[in-house]
Design an enzyme around this catalytic site. Structure first.
Site, mmCIF file in Angstrom:
data_model
loop_
_atom_site.group_PDB
_atom_site.id
_atom_site.type_symbol
_atom_site.label_atom_id
_atom_site.label_comp_id
_atom_site.label_asym_id
_atom_site.label_seq_id
_atom_site.Cartn_x
_atom_site.Cartn_y
_atom_site.Cartn_z
ATOM 1 N N ARG A 1 -9.989 6.463 8.232
ATOM 2 C CA ARG A 1 -9.797 5.249 8.717
ATOM 3 C C ARG A 1 -8.689 5.039 9.984
ATOM 4 N NH1 ARG A 1 -10.939 1.595 4.338
ATOM 5 N NH2 ARG A 1 -8.842 0.402 4.613
ATOM 6 N N LYS B 1 -5.984 -5.858 -15.066
ATOM 7 C CA LYS B 1 -6.619 -4.734 -15.120
ATOM 8 C C LYS B 1 -6.601 -3.943 -16.406
ATOM 9 C CE LYS B 1 -7.278 -1.466 -11.454
ATOM 10 N NZ LYS B 1 -6.714 -0.852 -10.159
ATOM 11 N N GLU C 1 -3.869 3.148 5.702
ATOM 12 C CA GLU C 1 -3.853 4.650 6.385
ATOM 13 C C GLU C 1 -3.466 4.407 7.692
ATOM 14 O OE1 GLU C 1 -6.194 4.301 2.764
ATOM 15 O OE2 GLU C 1 -6.381 3.148 4.472
#
Length: 619
Positions: free
Chosen positions: A393, A280, A365
């Site tokens: 969610r 990244k 979640e």
């Protein structure tokens, strides 16, 4: 420049492989320069440049399909499909989105923005392809962080039954937004270092192929069965034990090796996981060193990596972080939960101060909510800090596992209302509707920084489910003179008037203050109310005001359907049918990207728009 040769989809097929490294560097330079001006998701996009180039080189778009999990890493994909010139207005009103959007290009196969759904969508594409007798490749690109989401495993389990090709690319950079946590992260870490095994596997393959006449057939047979080469020598490998073929790991910045592996994956009759290792922020040191800071960034100085706009006032997130620390010192049962966003939700400092009472569950979640329910039943006071958009969610878990049992779980909903440049997948404009429909749930919205602190303290002391929703950005510092103690179900009157009552919800209070000031100049005498509680309604106040007010105006940064305004209107219609209600809220549609002020102007949520709506309603 080689990049100038990319004008439309599949132009990459005209580029010589020897020029790919230079093309990758040109794309990185373009991304850094472009995002430094507009803001956007930088670190994740810098990490997948070579992966995207290799993938586009072995596919034919839009005939073949690519589904990008979350989608914030699709900038190179957009460049390679002819949208480079549109990056000048990236994430701006009228410009291209920072996520894949089917309305933008036929090369965007699925509208994404939330995580862990790419394998499910890809599997749907595969089944449809097979039923219709079509011939094309379907590729789902999912990050290792997204593999903490349970939906990914549901899809992997289902994909194991496939008898036709489906390619799943695991983009493994050891990060989601913050550093990954949990068993899957540890498992993938072990695979990343399994170079000895990888070399061993290749040697075995080569040696078997040398056996006259039967060698190649043996290798092909082993690949087509669950008893693959990997399972012969390393029993218990997760993906292959699920019935999936596993290839890799491969260096995600070695394009030739990736293309070789992708082409091999295209020959697999079934679902195949290609494990790609990327870095990244690669190619831009500030993003490589601080990938979390450059996950989503505003405009910045390229030389230093520092933000051009320095935030002076504390944000609501800052206020939440400070208050959690203070409450954590006083209440030893207070625990905090985040879903892969300790920095974004403001819980990083709490985690450092109270490591035994802080839990990062990864992008999960649903699990976070039910985990909180168990903590509450065990005697703790859990605070689940999450962006409003992502809490969607876990609606079933909130309803079934928390509210049905009336448990003391606190939900801190950051980024409620319009969030701006990330657009429709990230606006938090549904929470008041889905939370207020749930029995036992209490829903609050603070008008300013002080009230944010007071409401969090109230929630810690309140015994049942409680949600506090607050907007992105600077915490409002006005109306500090109004500090009525937060009392269950009670609103706060900021100005007494008559005939007309303006009732504001949370982040719209600053705007409503301006509305009331303008109405006063125009000859009205408005009562100004800070709702505080979206649920329960302050029916006692509504009853009192209904005696000498003919119009109630509710203002909220939430969809109208099921929102605060509809609840007020329903109550007044039932109990005070002579009183009219005007609900100012977000339209019944998805709102695109742009600045928050641009979007408010577009949908009628500015002070000027609200005053106009009121005066037109009065005529």
């Amino acid at each position: 420049m080689i990049l100038e040769k990319i004008k439309k989809p599949n132009d990459i097929h005209k580029i010589a492989l020897s020029d790919f490294p230079q093309l990758a560097e040109e794309i990185r330079g373009f991304l850094v320069e472009s995002v430094s001006r507009t803001g956007g998701h930088l670190a994740s996009n810098l990490g997948v440049v070579e992966l995207t180039l290799a993938l586009h080189n072995v596919l034919n778009l839009p005939h073949d399909k690519i589904i990008w999990d979350v989608g914030h890493q699709a900038y190179t994909h957009k460049i390679l499909t002819g949208r480079k010139e549109e990056f000048e207005r990236l994430r701006m009103e009228g410009g291209i989105s920072g996520f894949p959007k089917r309305k933008e290009s036929p090369c965007d196969s699925f509208d994404t923005g939330h995580s862990s759904n790419s394998i499910s969508a890809g599997l749907g594409y595969v089944r449809a392809r097979d039923l219709l007798g079509q011939k094309h490749y379907v590729v789902s690109v999912i990050g290792d962080g997204a593999l903490t989401g349970g939906m990914a495993y549901e899809a992997l389990n289902n994909a194991a039954d496939l008898k036709t090709n489906f390619i799943i690319i695991l983009n493994d950079n050891n990060m989601s937004i913050s550093k990954n946590v949990g068993g899957m992260s540890s498992y993938l870490s072990a695979l990343r270092t399994a170079e000895v095994y990888t070399g061993f596997k290749m040697n075995v393959t080569r040696n078997l192929k040398k056996i006259p006449k039967v060698g190649t057939a043996v290798v092909d047979t082993m690949r087509k069965t669950k008893s693959s080469i990997k399972q012969l020598f390393i029993p218990g490998m997760l993906f292959e034990n699920m019935g999936l073929t596993y290839l890799g790991p491969v260096d995600g910045h070695d394009m030739r090796q990736m293309m070789k592996l992708f082409n091999e994956a295209k020959r697999v009759e079934g679902a195949v996981v290609v494990h790609v290792l990327t870095e990244k922020g690669r190619g831009y040191e500030p993003a490589r060193s601080h990938p979390d800071r450059f996950h989503g960034t505003g405009p910045f100085d390229i030389k230093t990596g520092k933000a051009l706009k320095v935030q002076k006032a504390p944000s609501y997130t800052d206020v939440f972080a400070k208050t959690m620390l203070s409450l954590g010192e006083k209440e030893k049962r207070l625990v905090a939960i985040t879903a892969a966003m300790p920095e974004g939700t403001g819980l990083k400092k709490f985690g450092k101060a109270f490591p035994d009472r802080f839990y990062d569950v990864g992008i999960a979640e649903e699990h976070a909510v039910t985990f909180a329910a168990g903590l509450a039943l065990g005697g703790m006071i859990p605070v689940v800090a999450v962006y409003s958009s992502f809490l969607q969610r876990s609606v079933d878990q909130i309803l079934h596992d928390v509210c049905m049992q009336n448990l003391h779980v606190i939900f801190a909903l950051d980024r409620a209302g319009l969030v701006g440049a990330d657009g429709e997948t990230h606006h938090g404009c549904f929470d008041l509707s889905y939370l207020s429909m749930m029995p036992n749930m209490t829903v609050l919205a603070p008008k300013n920084a002080w009230e944010m602190e007071a409401m969090l303290a109230f929630a810690v002391g309140y015994p049942g489910p409680c949600a506090i929703r607050y907007p992105r950005g600077d915490a409002y510092q006005g109306l500090e003179e109004y500090r009525t103690p937060v009392e269950y179900g009670k609103s706060e009157i900021l100005r007494e008037g008559s005939e007309l009552a303006v009732i504001s919800v949370g982040g719209m209070t600053e705007t409503c203050k301006e509305v009331c000031e303008t109405l006063k100049k125009d000859g009205y005498n408005p009562t100004f109310v800070n709702a505080r509680f979206v649920k329960p309604l302050d029916t006692a106040l509504l009853d009192r005001l209904a005696r000498d007010h003919r119009l109630f105006v509710t203002v909220e940064e939430n969809v109208k359907n099921g929102g605060f305004g509809e609840h007020v209107a329903s109550y007044l219609e039932a109990c005070h049918p002579g009183v009219r209600t005007l609900s100012i809220a977000i339209w019944d549609r998805f709102i695109t990207h742009g600045t928050v002020q641009e979007l408010k102007a577009k949908i009628g949520l500015t002070a000027t728009d609200i005053v106009k709506a009121i005066e037109e309603y009065e005529d």
